[in-house]
Design a protein around this motif. Structure first.
Motif, mmCIF file in Angstrom:
data_model
loop_
_atom_site.group_PDB
_atom_site.id
_atom_site.type_symbol
_atom_site.label_atom_id
_atom_site.label_comp_id
_atom_site.label_asym_id
_atom_site.label_seq_id
_atom_site.Cartn_x
_atom_site.Cartn_y
_atom_site.Cartn_z
ATOM 1 N N ALA A 167 9.267 5.959 -3.591
ATOM 2 C CA ALA A 167 9.439 4.680 -2.671
ATOM 3 C C ALA A 167 10.651 4.769 -1.810
ATOM 4 O O ALA A 167 11.582 4.951 -2.681
ATOM 5 N N ASP A 168 10.938 4.096 -0.765
ATOM 6 C CA ASP A 168 12.086 3.682 -0.292
ATOM 7 C C ASP A 168 12.824 2.740 -0.670
ATOM 8 O O ASP A 168 12.034 1.865 -1.579
ATOM 9 N N ARG A 188 13.639 -0.437 0.374
ATOM 10 C CA ARG A 188 13.132 -1.620 0.859
ATOM 11 C C ARG A 188 11.728 -1.736 -0.032
ATOM 12 O O ARG A 188 11.372 -2.887 -0.405
ATOM 13 N N THR A 189 11.102 -0.778 -0.198
ATOM 14 C CA THR A 189 9.454 -0.910 -0.848
ATOM 15 C C THR A 189 9.899 -1.224 -2.355
ATOM 16 O O THR A 189 9.165 -2.192 -2.880
ATOM 17 N N ALA A 209 1.529 -1.641 -2.774
ATOM 18 C CA ALA A 209 2.535 -0.600 -1.900
ATOM 19 C C ALA A 209 1.796 0.663 -2.012
ATOM 20 O O ALA A 209 1.682 1.692 -1.159
ATOM 21 N N ARG A 253 2.977 3.381 0.912
ATOM 22 C CA ARG A 253 4.398 3.087 0.710
ATOM 23 C C ARG A 253 5.007 3.605 -0.469
ATOM 24 O O ARG A 253 6.196 3.869 -0.640
#
Length: 411
Positions: free
Chosen positions: A70-71, A73-74, A88, A93
């Motif tokens: 995930a990125d 922010r996630t 998520a 995400r």
């Protein structure tokens, strides 16, 4: 493979938070240990070792059992949200690859949620086998049964959608996922139904509602036929049903033994190539996770034998006669809801007419989807199931959601 961070680089705070609150009572990896790779898009990856009842970071190396990507922010949102990473993942995400059981199990164990209604995994020892389950929620019990080649992971959206008012238990059928794979088992509807009844005994559940997809729908019907006193309502999602037309390959198939799967050579690279050609989008989202789950079992000799045996029984099941499926179907006592996919190429919607003739009291819902409604169109599928099951369940409409990792707003 995700790029390793520079030596001495601390994992991001979000990952440290997750690993630090690992709770073995929500999930313990199979065989006592697992390596989970936590990848941050554009920032590297860190491995978490799950062993000895805890979790700790380790040097990146070896093949992980599961990879979660995930990125930044996630990951931060997952670490700060008591529902963990499941929403998520459902929203696309968070990617979970290789072993969905371990990946989602890790998220359940690091959510920080406690209490009987939280998402958790366990192995249930029954009279004949060890069966792997995933469950969440408090309320009337519901047992969810997956399709051919699938696992309990295909019912993660269902567990999420219904766990605010029901106790939803999703199980790996014997031969699939993380359940035992008995060599020589018949893997026919009666075999599976007996194991599901064993599971009800082990869980001390006197009576349950059933949800089944594909093969799992056929198994749910068999449980309702063999133990009607144990079954409330049944929701069948594109259920596998006996073929009504002549089966030209039946005589030859009766001569082929599924145990050949025990000695069949099945190199992973070759099998993956074949699967990717057969399944559109095999490397994307839910489809990718489902393919990974199929490969996990199929790439083992016992898993291949179980898959071939179950597929063989689906094709060979007698449609008519005293013990034929369509004859016996008329004996179903449970209220039934059939959900059909208009784009289903495995169980054509034309079967609905034959079901209506055998069970005129059954209800039907057509959706513009394929063979796995709970994944392809989760909202209308689960709204229909919820309304159907709630008709005879004592559910307070203004009751707060049961403790768990899910929220209706996230669906």
């Amino acid at each position: 493979m995700p790029e390793a961070p520079a030596a001495g680089t601390l994992p991001p705070r979000a990952l440290r938070t997750l690993v630090g609150r690992y709770d073995r009572t929500a999930f313990e990896p199979p065989d006592g240990g697992a390596r989970v790779r936590l990848a941050v898009a554009g920032a590297g990856a860190w491995d978490a070792l799950l062993e000895h009842g805890g979790a700790l970071f380790a040097r990146l190396g070896g093949d992980p059992d599961a990879t979660l990507t995930a990125d930044t922010r996630t990951w931060e949102a997952i670490a700060s949200d008591a529902r963990g990473g499941v929403p998520a993942f459902q929203a696309g995400r968070l990617a979970v690859r290789r072993n969905l059981h371990v990946g989602i199990g890790f998220m359940a164990a690091t959510s920080g949620v406690s209490g009987p209604g939280r998402l958790h995994f366990r192995t249930v020892v029954t009279r004949r086998a060890r069966l792997s389950t995933m469950e969440a929620g408090i309320g009337p019990p519901v047992l969810a049964i997956h399709g051919l080649g699938g696992t309990k992971g295909s019912f993660l959206p269902t567990v999420a959608a219904l766990s605010d008012h029901f106790r939803v238990v999703a199980v790996d059928l014997p031969g699939f996922g993380d359940s035992d794979k008995p060599i020589g088992g018949s893997y026919d509807p009666r075999f599976f139904a007996d194991h599901m009844i064993d599971l009800l005994h082990a869980l001390e559940l006197d009576r349950v509602d059933l949800i089944g997809n594909s093969l799992g729908g056929r198994v749910a019907l068999e449980v309702a036929l063999r133990a009607p006193e144990r079954v409330g309502r049944v929701a069948l999602l594109a259920p596998s049903l006996a073929w009504r037309r002549p089966r030209r390959w039946a005589p030859a198939l009766r001569l082929v033994r599924p145990e050949l799967g025990l000695v069949q050579l099945a190199p992973r690279a070759v099998v993956q190539t074949v699967v990717r050609r057969l399944i559109p989008g095999a490397d994307e989202g839910w489809t990718a996770a489902g393919v990974d789950e199929f490969l996990r079992a199929y790439l083992t000799p016992a898993g291949r034998a179980a898959f071939y045996a179950a597929a063989r029984q689906i094709y060979l099941e007698a449609p008519h006669g005293k013990n034929g499926f369509w004859t016996r179907l008329r004996g179903i006592q449970s209220d039934a809801l059939f959900v059909w996919g208009r784009r289903d190429t495995l169980v054509p919607i034309a079967f609905a007419r034959h079901v209506a003739e055998a069970l005129p009291q059954a209800r039907h819902l057509e959706l513009n989807c394929g063979h796995v409604p709970q994944v392809e169109l989760p909202r209308p599928t689960h709204e229909a199931i919820r309304a159907f099951l709630a008709e005879h369940a004592t559910v307070a409409r203004d009751e707060a959601p049961a403790p768990g990792v899910f929220s209706r707003a996230q669906r």
